[in-house]
Design a protein around this motif. Structure first.
Motif, mmCIF file in Angstrom:
data_model
loop_
_atom_site.group_PDB
_atom_site.id
_atom_site.type_symbol
_atom_site.label_atom_id
_atom_site.label_comp_id
_atom_site.label_asym_id
_atom_site.label_seq_id
_atom_site.Cartn_x
_atom_site.Cartn_y
_atom_site.Cartn_z
ATOM 1 N N ASN A 1 0.827 -1.206 0.000
ATOM 2 C CA ASN A 1 0.000 0.000 0.000
ATOM 3 C C ASN A 1 0.862 1.257 0.000
ATOM 4 N N PHE A 2 1.717 1.362 -0.983
ATOM 5 C CA PHE A 2 2.565 2.541 -1.095
ATOM 6 C C PHE A 2 3.018 2.680 -2.539
ATOM 7 N N ALA A 3 3.530 3.855 -2.864
ATOM 8 C CA ALA A 3 4.003 4.150 -4.224
ATOM 9 C C ALA A 3 5.501 4.430 -4.167
ATOM 10 N N GLY A 4 6.287 3.492 -4.615
ATOM 11 C CA GLY A 4 7.734 3.651 -4.549
ATOM 12 C C GLY A 4 8.387 2.366 -4.088
ATOM 13 N N THR A 5 9.522 2.483 -3.423
ATOM 14 C CA THR A 5 10.298 1.311 -3.032
ATOM 15 C C THR A 5 10.730 1.414 -1.577
ATOM 16 N N ALA A 6 10.469 0.356 -0.821
ATOM 17 C CA ALA A 6 11.018 0.213 0.521
ATOM 18 C C ALA A 6 12.374 -0.467 0.399
ATOM 19 N N VAL A 7 13.410 0.201 0.870
ATOM 20 C CA VAL A 7 14.777 -0.333 0.805
ATOM 21 C C VAL A 7 15.159 -0.748 2.226
ATOM 22 N N LEU A 8 15.216 -2.048 2.466
ATOM 23 C CA LEU A 8 15.472 -2.583 3.803
ATOM 24 C C LEU A 8 16.953 -2.895 3.937
ATOM 25 N N LEU A 9 17.611 -2.246 4.882
ATOM 26 C CA LEU A 9 19.059 -2.321 5.056
ATOM 27 C C LEU A 9 19.367 -3.148 6.302
ATOM 28 N N PHE A 10 19.811 -4.378 6.104
ATOM 29 C CA PHE A 10 20.193 -5.255 7.216
ATOM 30 C C PHE A 10 21.709 -5.180 7.350
ATOM 31 N N GLN A 11 22.168 -4.566 8.420
ATOM 32 C CA GLN A 11 23.558 -4.132 8.543
ATOM 33 C C GLN A 11 24.373 -4.984 9.506
ATOM 34 N N PRO A 12 25.608 -5.328 9.144
ATOM 35 C CA PRO A 12 26.520 -5.962 10.091
ATOM 36 C C PRO A 12 27.301 -4.918 10.884
ATOM 37 N N ALA A 13 27.972 -5.371 11.923
ATOM 38 C CA ALA A 13 29.077 -4.638 12.559
ATOM 39 C C ALA A 13 28.712 -3.252 13.070
#
Length: 386
Positions: free
Chosen positions: A123-135
């Motif tokens: 339900n959104f217009a665009g892109t969800a960028v999910l950043l799973f980060q180490p360290a």
């Protein structure tokens, strides 16, 4: 708490994901098992793209909404701490000397919960960028991800993250515009003299009196050199010298940390540190060396995005405090906030042991609150009417 109904429905799944990660804590950039688990869940949910091997074991997942639009980044850290756990939980760490004592297992599970919901609804217009980060704890994985171009590659315009907060009521949020966490540098000071027999001190050059005097003098950086209206911490955390009762040692080592929110004040502290070391070395006939290990910059919230994030959080949580007193802890989400505007939120864990304590554990009841807020940040920042 008014969490998203669909997310509340799979709260037990989020708790199970967290417990799996909690049992198998990994450190620094070596998060191979954790990253593989996260990637497998993301593919099960049906994310559009999973990019692995970023900053060694970090990953980025993309979820496209129903229509084209901008890109918003959500970040979760995945690494644990090099310490033992004493929670007694049935899912306690199975690896001696490693523990998820800072809640990163919960941060990861919350972002996974948001991913599952966003994949189902879009339900959104665009892109969800999910950043799973180490360290985050060791090594500055956030800086590495930024340098590897994750924000540029996917045209991320804003970034948001959360951290669990013991001492804040369960499920409530706290944040503030501007600096929210401090910059940090660590340092090692070496004072070198001439070793000898303790019975003949005149034949040696003892570094210990110089080290003792220097430790006291370093306290004046904050108390007598810094503007008292600005926050500065210079803490001595280690003093090492000697190995026997009857031996004057060759060297003394002093270690510590500098914390502040102001770059000019930080530079002042570093300059005075070096001046005091060299002055005391000369006064005590020693050689003095300073090695500063640059750490994380201050974590600075964009005022406009902080107000927006707080507004979104109020749709989910019982209370949002937007006048949080900034903390002297450090956080490498700061590198992402230097590169893009955004906000860092603290999510209450209730009256529990503090982070980095061996008895700390993330309260599973906070998971739906965090996941719902992550999801609503995407829906509100990238509305279908945009």
């Amino acid at each position: 708490m008014p969490v998203v109904n669909r997310i509340a429905a799979f709260a037990e799944d989020m708790a199970a994901w967290r417990h799996t990660i909690h049992r198998r804590p990994e450190l620094g950039f070596d998060l191979h098992e954790t990253a593989a688990f996260v990637a497998a869940r993301l593919r099960e949910f049906g994310v559009d793209e999973v990019h692995e091997g970023i900053a060694k074991t970090g990953l980025v997942a993309l979820i496209h909404g129903r229509h084209p639009g901008g890109a918003i980044g959500l970040r979760a850290d995945m690494d644990a701490l090099p310490m033992d756990e004493i929670t007694g939980a049935p899912y306690a760490s199975e690896i001696p000397g490693r523990a998820h004592a800072c809640g990163h297992d919960g941060h990861t599970a919350m972002l996974l919960g948001a991913a599952k919901y966003l994949c189902e609804t879009r339900n959104f217009a665009g892109t969800a960028v999910l950043l799973f980060q180490p360290a985050e704890e060791q090594g500055g994985g956030g800086e590495v991800m930024v340098k590897e171009g994750v924000l540029d590659r996917w045209n991320v315009r804003e970034v948001y993250a959360m951290h669990i907060a013991p001492g804040t009521p369960l499920g409530e949020f706290a944040t503030t515009p501007g600096p929210i966490m401090a910059a940090v540098d660590d340092f090692t000071i070496t004072l070198r003299g001439k070793g000898g027999h303790a019975a003949y001190p005149h034949d040696a050059v003892d570094p210990i009196p110089g080290a003792c005097a220097l430790v006291s003098a370093l306290q004046t950086i904050a108390s007598r050199n810094a503007d008292p209206m600005k926050q500065l911490v210079v803490s001595i955390t280690q003093v090492h010298s000697g190995s026997a009762y009857n031996v004057i040692p060759e060297e003394a080592t002093i270690c510590g940390t500098i914390r502040s929110y102001d770059k000019a004040l930080h530079a002042l502290a570093r300059r005075r540190l070096d001046e005091l070391v060299q002055g005391h070395a000369t006064a005590f006939n020693l050689e003095g060396r300073v090695n500063i290990l640059p750490g994380y910059p201050p974590t600075v919230n964009d005022p406009e995005r902080t107000a927006f994030a707080a507004e979104v959080a109020r749709e989910v949580a019982t209370r949002v405090d937007t006048a949080m007193v900034p903390e002297m802890g450090a956080e490498d989400f700061s590198f992402m906030l230097e590169a893009r505007p955004g906000a860092f939120l603290m999510l209450g864990n209730g009256d529990t042991p503090m982070c980095h304590h061996p008895a700390f554990d993330f309260d599973d009841r906070a998971l739906p609150v965090g996941a719902s807020t992550f999801a609503r940040l995407i829906e509100r920042a990238l509305p279908l009417t945009e």
